[in-house]
Design an enzyme around this catalytic site. Structure first.
Site, mmCIF file in Angstrom:
data_model
loop_
_atom_site.group_PDB
_atom_site.id
_atom_site.type_symbol
_atom_site.label_atom_id
_atom_site.label_comp_id
_atom_site.label_asym_id
_atom_site.label_seq_id
_atom_site.Cartn_x
_atom_site.Cartn_y
_atom_site.Cartn_z
ATOM 1 N N SER A 1 43.888 -15.218 112.074
ATOM 2 C CA SER A 1 42.919 -14.251 111.542
ATOM 3 C C SER A 1 42.289 -13.386 112.622
ATOM 4 C CB SER A 1 41.818 -14.974 110.740
ATOM 5 O OG SER A 1 42.352 -15.553 109.579
ATOM 6 N N GLU B 1 38.887 -20.841 110.687
ATOM 7 C CA GLU B 1 39.189 -20.054 109.491
ATOM 8 C C GLU B 1 38.708 -20.739 108.207
ATOM 9 O OE1 GLU B 1 43.119 -17.933 109.630
ATOM 10 O OE2 GLU B 1 43.467 -19.362 111.256
ATOM 11 N N ASN C 1 53.292 -16.094 110.015
ATOM 12 C CA ASN C 1 52.185 -16.834 109.405
ATOM 13 C C ASN C 1 52.740 -17.724 108.303
ATOM 14 O OD1 ASN C 1 49.603 -15.281 110.493
ATOM 15 N ND2 ASN C 1 51.158 -13.757 109.990
ATOM 16 N N GLY D 1 46.540 -15.794 103.999
ATOM 17 C CA GLY D 1 45.387 -15.732 103.119
ATOM 18 C C GLY D 1 45.762 -15.489 101.671
ATOM 19 N N GLU E 1 54.066 -11.822 114.881
ATOM 20 C CA GLU E 1 53.905 -13.250 114.645
ATOM 21 C C GLU E 1 54.365 -13.615 113.244
ATOM 22 O OE1 GLU E 1 49.565 -14.368 113.528
ATOM 23 O OE2 GLU E 1 49.393 -12.828 115.075
ATOM 24 N N TYR F 1 39.022 -9.155 106.269
ATOM 25 C CA TYR F 1 38.312 -9.914 105.247
ATOM 26 C C TYR F 1 36.971 -9.336 104.792
ATOM 27 C CZ TYR F 1 41.657 -13.429 106.788
ATOM 28 O OH TYR F 1 42.807 -14.085 107.119
ATOM 29 N N ARG G 1 54.411 -14.961 105.872
ATOM 30 C CA ARG G 1 54.271 -13.536 106.172
ATOM 31 C C ARG G 1 54.690 -13.303 107.607
ATOM 32 N NH1 ARG G 1 48.749 -12.633 106.345
ATOM 33 N NH2 ARG G 1 48.972 -11.814 108.461
ATOM 34 N N ASP H 1 54.393 -10.300 110.549
ATOM 35 C CA ASP H 1 53.729 -9.049 110.918
ATOM 36 C C ASP H 1 54.508 -8.360 112.026
ATOM 37 O OD1 ASP H 1 51.731 -9.853 109.154
ATOM 38 O OD2 ASP H 1 50.537 -10.782 110.741
#
Length: 314
Positions: free
Chosen positions: A149, A22, A271, A275, A269, A215, A254, A256
């Site tokens: 990602s 990443e 994070n 990003g 998951e 992205y 974060r 999800d």
């Protein structure tokens, strides 16, 4: 307004780039964070681990670090351990929370054992791919357990796709998991301190919310408000915050999740270094709550100050 001054932070190392898959996203995120802090008058300096992290940190005489390293080497507890050893306060989750959140297999085991709903999964090996079909069925996702990602991740709809999907995931990590694909929409809950920011519903014309959708493309849609009722959003936010805490995450991050056939949330998951690019979700959620990008970066960095010094956002 807060009573903090830029000088309260001292000399700040913004860690970005690194060696992970990443790297390119981390470079973009880190440059944005660095510019935002410098615009606020913070004595911030970019540090890329590929240039020699230990020497840079020791020679730089930094007072704290803002971690914007995505993936391995930055999000898995290793750089957090180094900063602990060097006695440099840093943003985000600690060693254990970072390591557990990065490992999708172990984080799912923890969530499941605590009663947090998460999609059915199975750990795979090259000689037991049929087990995934028996336990999960199609469609399913195959993904590396310790990658981010959506790198190395595939959506599998038939047995003929299994081998190639497994090889793509195994090329990124020696631990591969299969996970049930849920029929409902996907959401993300950004967490800042002890609060959950407005949720975002993700919509992409691609097979799933993959690396390109995250992205590179401009056809991903981000819905804020997310379309949930206020009662649903509050209930789902509580689940996300509990999942965040269960894996030992802290500070910011974060969670999800997707909805199953019954409309119930299933956590995908956690994070711990999301990003911070112009396509990124935490800045979008922060903006919806009234925080611009610079204020978001300021508040994340302020979490490295002693707790009795932290009052609120600038």
């Amino acid at each position: 307004m807060s009573r903090w001054k830029a000088s309260d932070f001292g000399k700040v190392a913004v860690l970005f780039g690194g060696h992970s898959a990443e790297r390119e996203v981390s470079l973009k995120s880190g440059r944005a964070v660095l510019a935002a802090l410098q615009e606020r008058g913070v004595d911030a300096h970019g540090v890329d681990p590929v240039d020699g992290l230990v020497n840079a940190l020791q020679a730089g005489n930094f007072d704290r670090a803002f971690i914007v390293l995505h993936g391995r080497g930055g999000e898995d507890g290793t750089v957090q351990g180094l900063l602990e050893y060097l006695d440099i306060p840093y943003t985000g989750s600690g060693v254990l929370g970072s390591a557990l959140a990065m490992d999708k297999l172990r984080s799912k085991q923890i969530l499941h054992s605590a009663g947090i709903p998460t999609p059915e999964w199975a750990e795979l090996a090259a000689d037991n791919l049929d087990m995934a079909v028996e336990l999960i069925g199609f469609p399913m996702f195959l993904k590396p357990a310790r990658e981010g990602s959506s790198i190395g991740m595939s959506k599998v709809t038939s047995a003929t796709e299994l081998q190639a999907a497994y090889e793509a995931a195994a090329a990124c990590d020696d631990s591969v998991i299969a996970e049930a694909c849920l029929p409902g929409p996907e959401y993300t809950a950004a967490i800042l301190g002890e609060r959950v920011l407005p949720m975002i519903r993700l919509e992409t014309p691609r097979d799933f919310y993959d690396y390109e959708a995250k992205y590179l493309t401009d056809d991903t849609q981000y819905h804020i408000p997310c379309g949930l009722t206020s009662r649903e959003e509050k209930a789902f936010a509580d689940i996300c915050l509990e999942a965040f805490r269960l894996v030992g995450a802290r500070g910011w991050g974060r969670v999800d999740f997707m909805l199953d056939a019954n409309g119930d949330p299933q956590v995908l998951e956690v994070n711990t270094v999301p990003g911070m690019t112009d396509h990124s979700l935490v800045p979008m959620a922060a903006a919806a709550s009234g925080l611009d990008f610079a204020a978001l970066c300021w508040e994340i960095l302020a979490q490295t100050l002693p707790s009795d010094d932290v009052e609120g956002v600038a």
